[in-house]
Design a protein around this motif. Structure first.
Motif, PDB file in Angstrom:
ATOM      1  N   ALA B 123       0.835  -1.201   0.000  1.00 27.66           N
ATOM      2  CA  ALA B 123       0.000   0.000   0.000  1.00 27.66           C
ATOM      3  C   ALA B 123       0.868   1.250   0.000  1.00 27.66           C
ATOM      4  O   ALA B 123       0.457   2.303  -0.498  1.00 27.66           O
ATOM      5  CB  ALA B 123      -0.911  -0.008   1.216  1.00 27.66           C
ATOM      6  N   PRO B 127       0.851   6.161  -3.223  1.00 29.78           N
ATOM      7  CA  PRO B 127       1.117   7.565  -3.568  1.00 29.78           C
ATOM      8  C   PRO B 127       1.960   7.710  -4.833  1.00 29.78           C
ATOM      9  O   PRO B 127       1.804   8.681  -5.570  1.00 29.78           O
ATOM     10  CB  PRO B 127       1.887   8.086  -2.348  1.00 29.78           C
ATOM     11  CG  PRO B 127       1.502   7.200  -1.236  1.00 29.78           C
ATOM     12  CD  PRO B 127       1.249   5.858  -1.844  1.00 29.78           C
ATOM     13  N   ILE B 210     -10.636   1.405  -1.749  1.00 35.70           N
ATOM     14  CA  ILE B 210     -11.014   2.420  -0.760  1.00 35.70           C
ATOM     15  C   ILE B 210      -9.806   3.296  -0.433  1.00 35.70           C
ATOM     16  O   ILE B 210      -9.896   4.532  -0.366  1.00 35.70           O
ATOM     17  CB  ILE B 210     -11.535   1.753   0.535  1.00 35.70           C
ATOM     18  CG1 ILE B 210     -12.772   0.903   0.252  1.00 35.70           C
ATOM     19  CG2 ILE B 210     -11.827   2.785   1.605  1.00 35.70           C
ATOM     20  CD1 ILE B 210     -13.972   1.684  -0.187  1.00 35.70           C
ATOM     21  N   LEU B 211      -8.654   2.635  -0.290  1.00 33.86           N
ATOM     22  CA  LEU B 211      -7.435   3.375   0.009  1.00 33.86           C
ATOM     23  C   LEU B 211      -7.111   4.352  -1.120  1.00 33.86           C
ATOM     24  O   LEU B 211      -6.762   5.522  -0.877  1.00 33.86           O
ATOM     25  CB  LEU B 211      -6.291   2.370   0.179  1.00 33.86           C
ATOM     26  CG  LEU B 211      -5.082   2.819   0.965  1.00 33.86           C
ATOM     27  CD1 LEU B 211      -5.493   3.360   2.309  1.00 33.86           C
ATOM     28  CD2 LEU B 211      -4.141   1.637   1.135  1.00 33.86           C
ATOM     29  N   LEU B 214      -9.326   7.273  -0.989  1.00 32.56           N
ATOM     30  CA  LEU B 214      -9.012   8.194   0.108  1.00 32.56           C
ATOM     31  C   LEU B 214      -7.711   8.934  -0.143  1.00 32.56           C
ATOM     32  O   LEU B 214      -7.546  10.079   0.258  1.00 32.56           O
ATOM     33  CB  LEU B 214      -8.915   7.426   1.435  1.00 32.56           C
ATOM     34  CG  LEU B 214     -10.224   6.842   1.976  1.00 32.56           C
ATOM     35  CD1 LEU B 214      -9.950   5.979   3.198  1.00 32.56           C
ATOM     36  CD2 LEU B 214     -11.215   7.932   2.325  1.00 32.56           C
ATOM     37  N   LEU B 215      -6.759   8.272  -0.842  1.00 31.91           N
ATOM     38  CA  LEU B 215      -5.424   8.853  -0.994  1.00 31.91           C
ATOM     39  C   LEU B 215      -5.237   9.601  -2.306  1.00 31.91           C
ATOM     40  O   LEU B 215      -4.576  10.640  -2.344  1.00 31.91           O
ATOM     41  CB  LEU B 215      -4.355   7.750  -0.923  1.00 31.91           C
ATOM     42  CG  LEU B 215      -3.914   7.265   0.446  1.00 31.91           C
ATOM     43  CD1 LEU B 215      -2.918   6.131   0.280  1.00 31.91           C
ATOM     44  CD2 LEU B 215      -3.287   8.397   1.238  1.00 31.91           C
TER      45      LEU B 215
END
Lengths: 251, 271, 270
Positions: B123, B127, B210-211, B214-215
């Motif tokens: 994960a 970014p 979902i991550l 959110l990111l």
């Protein structure tokens, strides 16, 4: 794997992957991917920085606290569910759901409830790892043969003795397997938590590195986390291996 | 690393029986659901935190969001990268896993990299994805793939390489060809574990999508969560989070039932 | 026996050549992993149309011997001849019955029984007809659409036996077929097996560690000594097969043969 009669160790292909990384990195085709050698030298430099050391210590602390709670709580929960049908009926469903739930969606709620600090990270670690530890412990307890249970009772063992001298040890292989998977999940959880909070510890470093295009540092940090996760799971895997001899014979 | 992490076949509490009859266990479950909601309600009324809405207001918010279509549009947005990502992971993951199980060189080359990806917190790379794939659908699909693919690959590989040697020998004793051995024995033998890998892959994909929402850029359910949090509409925010958890639990539960029905006749109760 | 038409001319009608050996083992030695000596220059002949048992304590290499004959294992040195022709792998003239049944858990009884025919490429109609016939032969009519997990151990092994019979091989190789079956089922199964085989005219090579079972079912018993496996002796029990199963088990020759073998084998236990 054998080539020309020589045994090649399994992980040796990682070297090839490392070389590939270096080549792709040098060619500059993927700009987020600097050469491995640059990443490694960045890693050495990074480890010496005080900002990293503080962040790492803070992260380790959250990790240690969270894992301790998760192990104690998860094993207790697993034993409760394994030995008590009513507890299993009430809790089993939730534990199963939580073990495969997309917990990343829960982190924003945790941030609201527990603030943007260490507490949220600790709770994230617990939430990511406790359920699988409970499920594995439960499986271990359920696999214990009834005759072992009856043997202890026939020698009039007290229930505390039964628990600490027989059941715990009989379920140990599964408990260790649960803790190992729990640890891996906790590392993932801590990364997800810190990325989302992004103002604490490693999350802030990740944020700074990626916002400032410092990809060498970003990859170095990622590598450290990878090594950390793999190291932990190898140690636990080794422990598990030590008790494996009786894990297989029971089933 | 031993097998259980990668095979990931979670030991299961016998919580969910296939029957819908209100057995004693079912009453317990209903009771535990109701109990949890009552505790939630009481905790919110105390209140334990200003950011902790009551259960009832969360449910009301949920109904409003479904009624005005916000929830439905959000899920359409979230499911698109999830489905594409899982489909890609399943397609190449199962093929790669099978070839790893059948070919030593493939196995030697690919296994360590997927073991690393499975055990490590990939994960962290999300970014970076935005720098290559931008802020759109592709970036989210990639996020789903990196979280879903390793478990699918490893499960398929483990399933194939652990195919019962007895059955393979049986096939050989009836002069089965290598192709027959793979097609009629090894793959059907591996199917349940491969399907379990798919189920775990979908669970991983959920976390990924979902991550990513959110990111990377707030879309879909991730947007509902961030948007309502920023406006302090906690009931709406909780409703979105609750819906994700429920949705994923239902999906995983249904897949599990499908697995038992189609692949594990010996586990089916009754008959 | 259409399957055997490509065999050499030493065979006329397989299974009917009295006095000839359907399987010959010549000077077979087997090492596992280079240092575990499982079999030591074994020479053996298996008479056509008869039931030969390989008997011995665990570790005597009897299952290894059987799997070498089946072509599932390669001998370190030595040769195997079936119907006078050297073989190096599995072939249609031999069919194997596995100790742990080796049934496909995802396939029905019918598909399991016809699996050998399926691999051979027979049409669906053809193989289902043959399958149903042998399911009836082993007494499992009505269970065609059941799955292995719905059957008892004894019934599963009947499926394994029917599968081996369905390919119509000359030689049946049976690896401790009853060891995973409870005692009562086992006796009944032994009787049924003898009955079935007397009608099918097969040559059978049977591996067991049960002396009683060996004496009860065999025309010829080969005693193997352990580590490394060698032939200790060959015994042909002199038992009148005409009498009822229960009388055989009380027959003096039967009991004497069991006793002789026990005396021979017990020295390996110390």
């Amino acid at each position: 794997m054998k080539i020309l009669g020589y045994r090649i160790p399994a992980a040796a292909s990682l070297l090839i992957w490392g070389v590939l990384w270096e080549i792709v990195g040098r060619s500059g085709t993927v700009f987020i991917l600097p050469p491995l050698s640059d990443v490694l030298s960045a890693l050495v430099e990074l480890v010496e920085r005080s900002s990293f050391q503080t962040a790492a210590l803070e992260t380790l602390e959250s990790f240690a606290i969270g894992m301790t709670v998760a192990i104690i709580g998860g094993v207790a929960l697993g034993f409760l569910m394994g030995r008590n049908a009513a507890a299993n009926n009430v809790l089993g469903m939730w534990v199963n759901i939580m073990a495969s739930a997309p917990l990343s969606s829960l982190v924003p709620v945790l941030m609201l409830l527990f603030g943007l600090g260490q507490l949220t990270i600790v709770v994230t670690v617990i939430l990511f790892s406790i359920w699988i530890i409970a499920l594995d412990t439960y499986a271990g307890v359920r696999h214990i043969s009834t005759s072992l249970d009856e043997m202890a009772k026939s020698f009039s063992a007290s229930s505390w003795q039964l628990l600490t001298k027989v059941l715990f040890w009989a379920a140990l292989p599964e408990i260790l397997a649960g803790i190992r998977i729990g640890l891996i999940r906790a590392v993932k959880g801590i990364v997800i938590g810190q990325l989302l909070i992004s103002v604490v510890a490693l999350g802030r470093l990740f944020r700074t590195f990626s916002d400032n295009f410092q990809f060498e540092n970003f990859w170095a940090l990622t590598l450290i986390l990878f090594v950390f996760a793999l190291g932990f799971s190898s140690v636990l895997g080794w422990l598990e291996h030590k008790v494996e001899y009786y894990a297989g014979s029971r089933i | 690393m031993t097998t259980s992490s990668a095979t990931g076949d979670l030991p299961r509490a016998p919580g969910r029986s296939p029957a819908f009859l209100p057995t004693k266990a079912a009453w317990y479950r209903i009771l535990s659901v109701v109990g949890l909601f009552v505790i939630w309600q009481i905790a919110a009324l105390i209140p334990i935190s200003p950011a902790f809405p009551t259960f009832t207001s969360t449910i009301v918010a949920f109904y409003e969001m479904v009624a005005d279509g916000r929830m439905i549009f959000a899920y359409a947005d979230t499911l698109k990268p999830l489905l594409i990502g899982v489909a890609i992971s399943a397609g190449f993951g199962i093929l790669l896993g099978i070839s790893m199980g059948l070919n030593r060189l493939f196995q030697w080359f690919w296994e360590p990299i997927f073991v690393v990806m499975q055990a490590a917190p990939v994960a962290a790379l999300i970014p970076l994805i935005t720098y290559v794939y931008g802020l759109g659908l592709t970036a989210k699909v990639v996020a789903v793939v990196i979280l879903a693919a390793p478990i699918i690959v490893l499960n398929s590989y483990k399933a194939v390489s652990n195919a019962s040697p007895n059955l393979i020998q049986m096939c050989a004793s009836f002069q089965g060809t290598r192709l027959q051995q793979i097609w009629k024995v090894i793959i059907p033998n591996a199917a349940p574990v491969m399907f379990a890998g798919l189920r775990l892959g979908i669970a991983g994909g959920f976390i990924g999508v979902i991550l990513a929402e959110l990111l990377i850029t707030p879309t879909g359910v991730g947007d509902l969560i961030t948007f309502h949090r920023s406006r302090a509409d906690y009931a709406e925010m909780y409703a979105a989070v609750l819906s994700v958890m429920t949705f994923s639990a239902l999906t995983v539960g249904l897949l599990e039932r499908a697995e038992i029905n189609f692949f594990r006749p010996e586990k089916k109760k009754g008959r | 026996m259409s399957l055997a038409t490509d065999m050499t001319d030493t065979v006329k009608t397989p299974g009917a050549i009295d006095g000839g050996n359907v399987v010959e083992v010549r000077n077979v030695t087997k090492f596992y992993d280079g240092d575990i000596h499982a079999l030591d220059s074994v020479d053996l002949g298996f008479p056509a149309g008869q039931m030969t048992t390989l008997l011995g304590p665990s570790g005597c290499g009897k299952t290894t011997m059987l799997k070498i004959i089946a072509g599932l294992l390669e001998p370190t040195s030595g040769e195997i001849f079936v119907n006078g022709k050297q073989v190096t792998g599995p072939g249609p003239e031999r069919a194997f019955v596995f100790q742990d049944f080796a049934l496909l858990p995802w396939a029905t009884v019918l598909r399991n029984v016809a699996f050998g025919l399926e691999l051979r490429g027979d049409s669906k109609a053809e193989r289902e007809e043959i399958g149903r016939h042998y399911i009836a032969e082993v007494g499992l009519s009505g269970f065609e659409q059941k799955y292995p997990h719905e059957l008892s151990g004894g019934m599963r092994q009947r499926v394994g036996l029917a599968r081996a019979l369905a390919v119509n091989a000359d030689v049946l190789l049976m690896d401790e077929p009853f060891s995973a079956v409870d005692e009562q089922t086992r006796r009944k199964f032994q009787e049924d097996l003898l009955h079935l085989l007397s009608a099918e005219k097969k040559s059978v090579i049977f591996v067991t560690h049960s002396i009683e079972e060996a004496v009860y079912v065999s025309d010829q018993i080969v005693l193997l000594s352990p580590r490394p496996g060698r032939i200790h002796s060959t015994i042909r029990p002199d038992i009148d097969r005409g009498i009822s199963p229960d009388d055989i088990r009380r027959d003096k020759n039967y009991l004497d043969t069991v006793e002789t073998i026990w005396q021979d084998l017990r020295k390996y236990l110390d």
